[in-house]
Scaffold this motif. Structure first.
Motif, PDB file in Angstrom:
ATOM      1  N   VAL A 366       0.883  -1.330  -0.162  1.00 19.15           N
ATOM      2  CA  VAL A 366      -0.140   0.037   0.034  1.00 19.15           C
ATOM      3  C   VAL A 366       0.900   1.132   0.052  1.00 19.15           C
ATOM      4  O   VAL A 366       0.474   2.200  -0.695  1.00 19.15           O
ATOM      5  N   GLN A 367       1.776   1.311   0.912  1.00 19.74           N
ATOM      6  CA  GLN A 367       2.733   2.517   0.879  1.00 19.74           C
ATOM      7  C   GLN A 367       3.631   2.750  -0.470  1.00 19.74           C
ATOM      8  O   GLN A 367       3.613   3.835  -1.162  1.00 19.74           O
ATOM      9  N   ARG A 368       4.016   1.552  -1.128  1.00 21.76           N
ATOM     10  CA  ARG A 368       4.451   1.777  -2.563  1.00 21.76           C
ATOM     11  C   ARG A 368       3.694   2.192  -3.552  1.00 21.76           C
ATOM     12  O   ARG A 368       3.839   2.984  -4.260  1.00 21.76           O
ATOM     13  N   ALA A 369       2.183   1.745  -3.486  1.00 18.51           N
ATOM     14  CA  ALA A 369       1.173   2.035  -4.351  1.00 18.51           C
ATOM     15  C   ALA A 369       0.860   3.412  -4.234  1.00 18.51           C
ATOM     16  O   ALA A 369       0.546   4.362  -5.310  1.00 18.51           O
ATOM     17  N   ALA A 370       0.886   4.021  -3.061  1.00 18.51           N
ATOM     18  CA  ALA A 370       0.488   5.406  -2.581  1.00 18.51           C
ATOM     19  C   ALA A 370       1.337   6.303  -3.452  1.00 18.51           C
ATOM     20  O   ALA A 370       0.978   7.207  -4.186  1.00 18.51           O
ATOM     21  N   VAL A 371       2.826   5.928  -3.802  1.00 17.76           N
ATOM     22  CA  VAL A 371       3.717   6.574  -4.517  1.00 17.76           C
ATOM     23  C   VAL A 371       3.175   6.981  -5.748  1.00 17.76           C
ATOM     24  O   VAL A 371       3.241   7.911  -6.458  1.00 17.76           O
ATOM     25  N   ASP A 372       2.856   5.960  -6.240  1.00 13.71           N
ATOM     26  CA  ASP A 372       2.165   5.750  -7.731  1.00 13.71           C
ATOM     27  C   ASP A 372       1.027   6.695  -7.708  1.00 13.71           C
ATOM     28  O   ASP A 372       0.907   7.390  -8.826  1.00 13.71           O
ATOM     29  N   GLU A 373       0.272   6.878  -6.608  1.00 15.22           N
ATOM     30  CA  GLU A 373      -0.786   7.844  -6.814  1.00 15.22           C
ATOM     31  C   GLU A 373      -0.348   9.184  -6.482  1.00 15.22           C
ATOM     32  O   GLU A 373      -1.359  10.145  -6.195  1.00 15.22           O
ATOM     33  N   GLY A 374       0.936   9.531  -6.275  1.00 14.15           N
ATOM     34  CA  GLY A 374       1.488  10.918  -5.887  1.00 14.15           C
ATOM     35  C   GLY A 374       1.233  11.137  -4.211  1.00 14.15           C
ATOM     36  O   GLY A 374       1.287  12.335  -4.068  1.00 14.15           O
ATOM     37  N   LEU A 375       1.190  10.144  -3.495  1.00 18.54           N
ATOM     38  CA  LEU A 375       1.051  10.440  -2.126  1.00 18.54           C
ATOM     39  C   LEU A 375       2.327   9.746  -1.330  1.00 18.54           C
ATOM     40  O   LEU A 375       2.428   8.405  -1.600  1.00 18.54           O
ATOM     41  N   LEU A 376       2.940  10.330  -0.563  1.00 16.24           N
ATOM     42  CA  LEU A 376       3.940   9.823   0.305  1.00 16.24           C
ATOM     43  C   LEU A 376       3.678   9.675   1.543  1.00 16.24           C
ATOM     44  O   LEU A 376       3.293  10.565   2.341  1.00 16.24           O
ATOM     45  N   LEU A 377       4.011   8.531   2.169  1.00 18.18           N
ATOM     46  CA  LEU A 377       3.595   8.063   3.289  1.00 18.18           C
ATOM     47  C   LEU A 377       4.893   6.977   3.912  1.00 18.18           C
ATOM     48  O   LEU A 377       5.854   6.860   3.134  1.00 18.18           O
ATOM     49  N   LEU A 378       4.689   6.717   5.159  1.00 20.92           N
ATOM     50  CA  LEU A 378       5.764   5.999   5.989  1.00 20.92           C
ATOM     51  C   LEU A 378       5.109   5.089   6.699  1.00 20.92           C
ATOM     52  O   LEU A 378       3.885   4.944   7.160  1.00 20.92           O
ATOM     53  N   LEU A 379       6.073   3.998   6.866  1.00 20.31           N
ATOM     54  CA  LEU A 379       5.527   2.749   7.880  1.00 20.31           C
ATOM     55  C   LEU A 379       6.138   2.850   9.351  1.00 20.31           C
ATOM     56  O   LEU A 379       6.940   3.810   9.703  1.00 20.31           O
ATOM     57  N   CYS A 380       5.347   2.149  10.183  1.00 13.61           N
ATOM     58  CA  CYS A 380       5.525   2.309  11.685  1.00 13.61           C
ATOM     59  C   CYS A 380       5.093   0.966  12.175  1.00 13.61           C
ATOM     60  O   CYS A 380       4.639   0.060  11.369  1.00 13.61           O
ATOM     61  N   GLY A 381       5.426   0.906  13.454  1.00 14.58           N
ATOM     62  CA  GLY A 381       4.886  -0.488  13.925  1.00 14.58           C
ATOM     63  C   GLY A 381       5.968  -1.633  14.170  1.00 14.58           C
ATOM     64  O   GLY A 381       6.890  -1.297  13.608  1.00 14.58           O
ATOM     65  N   ALA A 382       6.004  -2.198  15.006  1.00 16.19           N
ATOM     66  CA  ALA A 382       6.698  -3.312  15.241  1.00 16.19           C
ATOM     67  C   ALA A 382       7.378  -4.122  14.253  1.00 16.19           C
ATOM     68  O   ALA A 382       8.378  -4.394  13.866  1.00 16.19           O
ATOM     69  N   TRP A 383       6.374  -4.447  13.347  1.00  9.58           N
ATOM     70  CA  TRP A 383       6.454  -5.237  12.170  1.00  9.58           C
ATOM     71  C   TRP A 383       6.368  -4.259  10.918  1.00  9.58           C
ATOM     72  O   TRP A 383       6.318  -4.936   9.760  1.00  9.58           O
ATOM     73  N   ASN A 384       6.483  -3.075  11.032  1.00  6.41           N
ATOM     74  CA  ASN A 384       6.046  -2.194   9.919  1.00  6.41           C
ATOM     75  C   ASN A 384       4.835  -2.630   9.177  1.00  6.41           C
ATOM     76  O   ASN A 384       4.679  -2.290   7.830  1.00  6.41           O
ATOM     77  N   GLN A 385       3.839  -2.914  10.089  1.00  2.00           N
ATOM     78  CA  GLN A 385       2.518  -3.238   9.558  1.00  2.00           C
ATOM     79  C   GLN A 385       1.478  -2.001   9.587  1.00  2.00           C
ATOM     80  O   GLN A 385       0.381  -2.354   9.088  1.00  2.00           O
ATOM     81  N   VAL A 386       1.975  -0.760  10.055  1.00  2.00           N
ATOM     82  CA  VAL A 386       1.177   0.232  10.289  1.00  2.00           C
ATOM     83  C   VAL A 386       1.399   1.088   9.050  1.00  2.00           C
ATOM     84  O   VAL A 386       2.633   1.699   9.061  1.00  2.00           O
ATOM     85  N   VAL A 387       0.721   2.088   8.500  1.00  2.00           N
ATOM     86  CA  VAL A 387       0.926   3.085   7.476  1.00  2.00           C
ATOM     87  C   VAL A 387       0.575   4.279   8.118  1.00  2.00           C
ATOM     88  O   VAL A 387      -0.662   4.438   8.561  1.00  2.00           O
ATOM     89  N   ARG A 388       1.473   5.378   8.243  1.00  2.00           N
ATOM     90  CA  ARG A 388       1.147   6.762   8.987  1.00  2.00           C
ATOM     91  C   ARG A 388       1.047   7.795   8.074  1.00  2.00           C
ATOM     92  O   ARG A 388       1.578   7.842   7.125  1.00  2.00           O
ATOM     93  N   MET A 389       0.113   8.726   8.589  1.00  2.00           N
ATOM     94  CA  MET A 389      -0.079   9.913   7.997  1.00  2.00           C
ATOM     95  C   MET A 389       0.245  11.118   8.868  1.00  2.00           C
ATOM     96  O   MET A 389      -0.162  11.301   9.888  1.00  2.00           O
TER      97      MET A 389
END
Length: 421
Positions: A366-389
């Motif tokens: 999802v985070q990588r697909a967001a870049v294709d949509e022109g939206l920059l996001l980051l991950l977090c969480g112990a497993w990097n299972q969370v997308v943050r805004m």
């Protein structure tokens, strides 16, 4: 020269210019930046008033080492912070990064109390320098591979209701009972200098604390004689829809740590505490060459003016509600989303597998697909299972809606398993 894996970028974008909530890449595209430099560019990229303040200061005095001389930008900044800091936190120490400020807070707490231990909340992130990393439990990637770490760190639960599978009241009751047990079995109050807490876990997954938990921490600190440290590195300066994250919970920390959004991208951090407490630090124990740099202080003064004049705290609350409503709507139609949470413009979506476990693979898609949509996001969480805004506090309704349209498309692509372009 290749980028080393341990420093790989979260997105493939090479930024050439920033403007408000947008970054322009050398590929010619304009991207909606919902990372804000990891919560740093609070007033947006290159706010004209911040730029003007920094440019003017560069031509006057770039660096006046503040344990050697006083300079006017620092004097102005102290006055402006006095207008927004909690009552009683009337003494300040400045440095460069969040990690340094956290270590300064720890140093002060240990020297002021004469006690060796610090209690940290499970899932907290406090930095990457040795002491700060020793206090960090949001992921092993921040603390592994350079042992031994600092001793004297004791971990207690945070009321992470989603992780435990409980309601918030149950999770809070458990966390406070475990803290009492910790104080009875591992670190006696006589050995405990402080407990440090993020009002919203940052790298730990954007999990907010709550009033009952924070009041419980303060009550125990006051009764047992240790200090309450609020790590407001990411939650401060309006990020959560209040000026400070702890403002949501009706408590006042003994020491407050600030950085990130304070200077709109210039390196500046600090701690605030009552003067009586600050004077208990050993003479000469706190310092640093670049702390309270004159240009960074000028930028911070302009930042605080913009936050006040453009009502960015209020905007963070209003735009956060709008963004949260949209995130909830996407979650309602997406079985793989387990939780949406956060405060103000500090929001996150957690992806889960069919059995409720963490799903970092989908989150990454999802985070990588967001870049294709022109939206920059980051991950977090112990497993990097969370997308943050964490967009800049200057974001408006149309930009929130633009981000939500891109988010919906990215979630659809990521959840379906479609590879990003």
């Amino acid at each position: 020269m290749a980028t080393r894996p341990q420093r790989s970028q979260a997105t493939p974008v090479v930024a050439t210019r920033g403007e408000g909530v947008h970054l322009h890449g050398e590929d010619g595209r304009r991207y909606l930046d919902f990372t804000a430099g990891i919560g740093v560019t609070s007033t947006g990229h290159c706010h004209p008033k911040v730029v003007a303040a920094a440019q003017e200061q560069v031509g006057t005095l770039i660096h006046g080492q503040y344990t050697t001389v006083m300079h006017e930008p620092l004097r102005r900044l102290v006055g402006k912070l006095g207008e927004v800091l909690p009552a009683g936190l009337d003494s300040l120490f400045f440095t460069n990064s969040g990690s340094e400020a956290v270590e300064a807070a720890l140093r002060l707490a240990r020297q002021a109390t004469g006690r060796p231990n610090v209690i940290v909340c499970h899932g907290g992130f406090h930095g990457r320098t040795v002491a700060a990393a020793s206090m960090t439990t949001s992921g092993t990637r921040f603390r592994s591979g350079f042992s031994p770490l600092m001793s004297g760190v004791v971990v207690t639960p945070f009321p992470s209701a989603h992780r435990y599978g409980w309601d918030e009241e149950t999770a809070t009751r458990f966390a406070l009972k475990e803290l009492d047990y910790t104080l009875q079995t591992i670190s006696s109050p006589a050995d405990t200098a402080a407990i440090i807490v993020e009002p919203v876990l940052g790298e730990g997954g954007y999990v907010p604390a709550n009033r009952a938990f924070m009041e419980g921490l303060q009550e125990r600190a006051d009764r047992l004689g240790f200090l309450l440290i609020a790590d407001e590195v990411q939650t401060g300066v309006g990020r959560t829809g209040r000026f400070w994250g702890h403002d949501h919970f009706g408590v006042t920390p003994d020491i407050l740590v600030t950085a990130k959004g304070l200077a709109s991208g210039f390196p500046l951090s600090g701690i605030a505490a009552p003067e009586e407490l600050m004077t208990r630090a050993w003479p000469g124990s706190q310092g640093g060459t670049y702390g309270a740099n004159a240009v960074a202080c000028a930028a911070a003064c302009a930042t605080l003016d913009v936050v006040r004049d453009e009502k960015l705290v209020e905007n963070a609350e209003a735009m956060g509600k709008r963004l949260r409503h949209g995130l909830d709507a996407v979650a309602d139609r997406t079985p793989g989303i387990g939780d949406v949470r956060g405060l103000g413009l500090m929001l996150a979506t957690e992806f889960v597998t069919e059995d409720g476990g963490p799903d970092p693979e989908t989150a990454a898609r999802v985070q990588r697909a967001a870049v294709d949509e022109g939206l920059l996001l980051l991950l977090c969480g112990a497993w990097n299972q969370v997308v943050r805004m964490i967009p800049a506090l200057v974001i408006d309704e149309s930009e929130v809606d633009e981000g939500l349209r891109a988010w919906a498309a990215a979630v659809e692509a990521g959840v379906s398993g479609a590879a990003p372009r």
